[in-house]
Design a protein around this motif. Structure first.
Motif, short mmCIF file in Angstrom:
data_model
loop_
_atom_site.label_atom_id
_atom_site.label_comp_id
_atom_site.label_asym_id
_atom_site.label_seq_id
_atom_site.Cartn_x
_atom_site.Cartn_y
_atom_site.Cartn_z
N VAL A 129 0.81 -1.22 0.00
CA VAL A 129 0.00 0.00 0.00
C VAL A 129 0.85 1.27 0.00
CG1 VAL A 129 -1.68 1.34 1.34
CG2 VAL A 129 -1.97 -1.13 1.09
N VAL A 130 1.89 1.31 0.85
CA VAL A 130 2.66 2.55 1.01
C VAL A 130 3.32 3.01 -0.29
CG1 VAL A 130 4.61 3.63 2.20
CG2 VAL A 130 2.97 2.26 3.50
N PRO A 131 4.05 2.13 -1.02
CA PRO A 131 4.63 2.59 -2.29
C PRO A 131 3.58 3.08 -3.28
CG PRO A 131 5.57 0.48 -1.66
CD PRO A 131 4.42 0.73 -0.74
N SER A 132 2.43 2.41 -3.30
CA SER A 132 1.35 2.82 -4.21
C SER A 132 0.81 4.19 -3.86
CB SER A 132 0.22 1.78 -4.18
OG SER A 132 0.68 0.50 -4.56
N MET A 133 0.67 4.47 -2.55
CA MET A 133 0.16 5.77 -2.13
C MET A 133 1.17 6.88 -2.40
SD MET A 133 -2.90 5.26 -1.25
CE MET A 133 -3.01 3.80 -2.29
N ILE A 134 2.46 6.57 -2.24
CA ILE A 134 3.48 7.58 -2.54
C ILE A 134 3.45 7.94 -4.02
CG2 ILE A 134 5.98 7.95 -2.71
CD1 ILE A 134 6.27 6.54 -0.06
N LYS A 135 3.28 6.95 -4.89
CA LYS A 135 3.16 7.22 -6.32
C LYS A 135 1.95 8.10 -6.60
CE LYS A 135 5.46 3.03 -7.97
NZ LYS A 135 5.29 1.73 -8.68
N ALA A 136 0.83 7.81 -5.92
CA ALA A 136 -0.37 8.62 -6.09
C ALA A 136 -0.13 10.05 -5.65
CB ALA A 136 -1.54 8.00 -5.31
N MET A 137 0.59 10.25 -4.53
CA MET A 137 0.89 11.58 -4.04
C MET A 137 1.79 12.33 -5.01
SD MET A 137 1.49 10.65 -0.01
CE MET A 137 1.79 12.32 0.56
N GLU A 138 2.79 11.64 -5.55
CA GLU A 138 3.72 12.28 -6.48
C GLU A 138 3.03 12.70 -7.77
OE1 GLU A 138 7.82 10.01 -5.04
OE2 GLU A 138 6.69 9.26 -6.77
N LYS A 139 1.97 11.99 -8.13
CA LYS A 139 1.23 12.33 -9.35
C LYS A 139 0.02 13.22 -9.06
CE LYS A 139 2.71 8.20 -11.82
NZ LYS A 139 2.32 6.94 -12.49
N GLY A 140 -0.16 13.56 -7.77
CA GLY A 140 -1.22 14.47 -7.39
C GLY A 140 -2.60 13.84 -7.33
N ARG A 141 -2.70 12.53 -7.39
CA ARG A 141 -4.02 11.88 -7.40
C ARG A 141 -4.59 11.79 -5.98
NH1 ARG A 141 -1.43 7.98 -11.26
NH2 ARG A 141 -1.97 8.73 -13.32
N GLY A 142 -5.73 12.42 -5.78
CA GLY A 142 -6.38 12.40 -4.48
C GLY A 142 -5.73 13.26 -3.43
N GLY A 144 -5.68 16.45 -3.07
CA GLY A 144 -6.48 17.59 -2.64
C GLY A 144 -7.28 17.29 -1.38
N LYS A 145 -7.71 16.04 -1.22
CA LYS A 145 -8.47 15.64 -0.04
C LYS A 145 -7.64 14.79 0.92
CE LYS A 145 -12.99 15.81 -2.33
NZ LYS A 145 -14.23 15.06 -2.66
N GLY A 146 -6.35 14.67 0.64
CA GLY A 146 -5.48 13.93 1.54
C GLY A 146 -5.72 12.43 1.57
N ILE A 147 -6.26 11.87 0.49
CA ILE A 147 -6.61 10.45 0.47
C ILE A 147 -5.39 9.54 0.61
CG2 ILE A 147 -7.66 8.59 -0.91
CD1 ILE A 147 -9.54 10.75 -2.07
N PRO A 148 -4.32 9.74 -0.18
CA PRO A 148 -3.15 8.88 0.01
C PRO A 148 -2.55 8.98 1.41
CG PRO A 148 -3.02 10.04 -2.09
CD PRO A 148 -4.13 10.66 -1.33
N SER A 149 -2.50 10.19 1.96
CA SER A 149 -1.96 10.37 3.31
C SER A 149 -2.79 9.63 4.35
CB SER A 149 -1.91 11.86 3.67
OG SER A 149 -1.08 12.57 2.78
#
Length: 397
Positions: A129-142, A144-149
């Protein structure tokens, strides 16, 4: 060992590149490399490498947790903290309880044995999960609402919670003196202790960085060393003081980011380079622990239990995010992100068997099967759904 290491890295890089062309997460290929080269298949990985596997995986895990902490701002934690806390408890509780109720029907085990199985399976995998969420954060996906965090924080807390419950239930089975109320008190104590220790380490590192101004590479090594020390401290305090080393490692990154964004970004960039090799070692060595023949012993009954458990987990995740201001697509993404299992199941799946639990073979088989089924499906699901269900923040990279 050097030849095995070269083979692992070369094949891991090759499959990562090949699957990337097919738009499949590279970690799926890395898990496959580990299973193929490991002791339960071709058996070409040097035993010396397997002997230090847990330490290498720990260091790789520290790298990705530090990267996560260095990207989560305090304001985001304040905004999503309550939801993250709920997500760390409710989904895994419902999954564990569902398996506890249904496993006796499929395998004829007692409810206490089924509860042990349930809380072996219930943990989500931060390694996926963590690497996938970091990729999402780096690409700006979600973002705005802090979803990956939110998912980053909750997945680490989920592990601490599940391991405490698993230990409690196993203690009840083996006849150890277990006070359920006291063991449940371990959960908030471990979270607070981990956060405080990580925070202190983060402040100390920040002071050292200001006092001696080391180069970014040396700062990175110091931060990784502090992370290793926290996980070593968790092992040292086991049975004495509940302590979440995972949360402590993330807290180091949070504090450094809060005190100096420039320093945090410099360290994060260095860690991103280290992660290229660390990711391969993490997932290949996790894959090497998977005995596919054991997974087959679980059969269709094991697969049914996993599906029922995931259904209950998904209901719990959906309930947890109701007050987070997310739309239906974003809620669905959170549900999908909570599917993968790997790290905890690989670590504790064999413990009931070694502890003499009746049905320990079945517990191990279902644990291995859960990794084989959910790790690749979850990784692919997160990647695909992130692109389709999350809104990309315009000013994000």
């Amino acid at each position: 060992m050097a030849l095995s290491l070269a083979l692992v890295i070369s094949l891991g890089l090759f499959l990562d590149h090949l699957l990337g062309k097919l738009r499949i997460p590279g970690l799926v290929g890395m898990l496959a490399v580990g299973m193929a080269l490991g002791p339960y298949a071709l058996d070409v990985i040097d035993p010396a490498l397997l002997n230090v596997s847990s330490d290498l995986r720990m260091i790789a895990f520290i790298v990705i947790l530090l990267r996560a902490g260095l990207k989560i701002k305090r304001q985001t934690i304040n905004r999503v903290g309550k939801t993250a806390l709920l997500m760390s408890v409710l989904p895994s509780t419902l999954e564990g309880l569902a398996i506890t109720l249904i496993a006796p029907v499929f395998f004829g085990m007692t409810y206490l044995e089924a509860a042990i199985l349930g809380f072996v399976i219930a943990a989500v995998s931060p390694a996926v999960v963590v690497p996938s969420m970091i990729k999402a954060m780096e690409k700006g996906r979600g973002a705005g609402k802090g979803i990956p965090s939110m998912i980053l924080a909750s997945s680490s807390l989920d592990n601490a919670y599940v391991i405490v419950v698993f230990s409690t239930v196993l203690g009840m089975y083996t006849g150890s003196t277990v006070s359920v109320s006291m063991r449940l008190l371990d959960i908030p104590v471990s979270i607070i202790a981990g956060a405080v220790a990580g925070g202190v380490a983060g402040f100390l590192l920040h002071w050292l960085f200001k006092a001696y101004a080391p180069r970014a590479t040396k700062k990175t090594l110091m931060v990784v060393g502090a992370g290793v020390a926290l996980l070593a401290l968790e092992r040292l305090l086991k049975g004495t003081l509940p302590f979440s080393g995972l949360l402590g490692v993330m807290a180091i990154g949070l504090v450094i980011l809060e005190k100096s964004e420039e320093t945090a970004h410099a360290i994060s960039n260095k860690l991103a380079k280290i992660w290229v090799a660390a990711e391969i070692l993490l997932f290949v060595l996790v894959g090497a622990q998977v005995d596919t023949s054991v997974a087959l012993d679980a059969g269709l009954a094991g697969l049914a239990i996993i599906c029922i458990g995931l259904t209950a987990r998904s209901v719990g995740t959906f309930i947890s995010v109701q007050g987070a201001g997310l739309d239906r697509k974003e809620k669905l993404f959170c549900v999908i992100s909570y599917i993968p299992k790997a790290t905890v199941q690989a670590a504790i799946g064999a413990i009931p068997l070694s502890a003499g639990v009746r049905g320990g073979e079945i517990i191990l088989a279902v644990a291995v099967l859960s990794i084989l089924v959910t790790a690749p499906l979850g990784a692919i699901g997160i990647d695909v759904s992130g692109k389709r269900l999350l809104t990309k923040t315009k000013n994000s990279p």
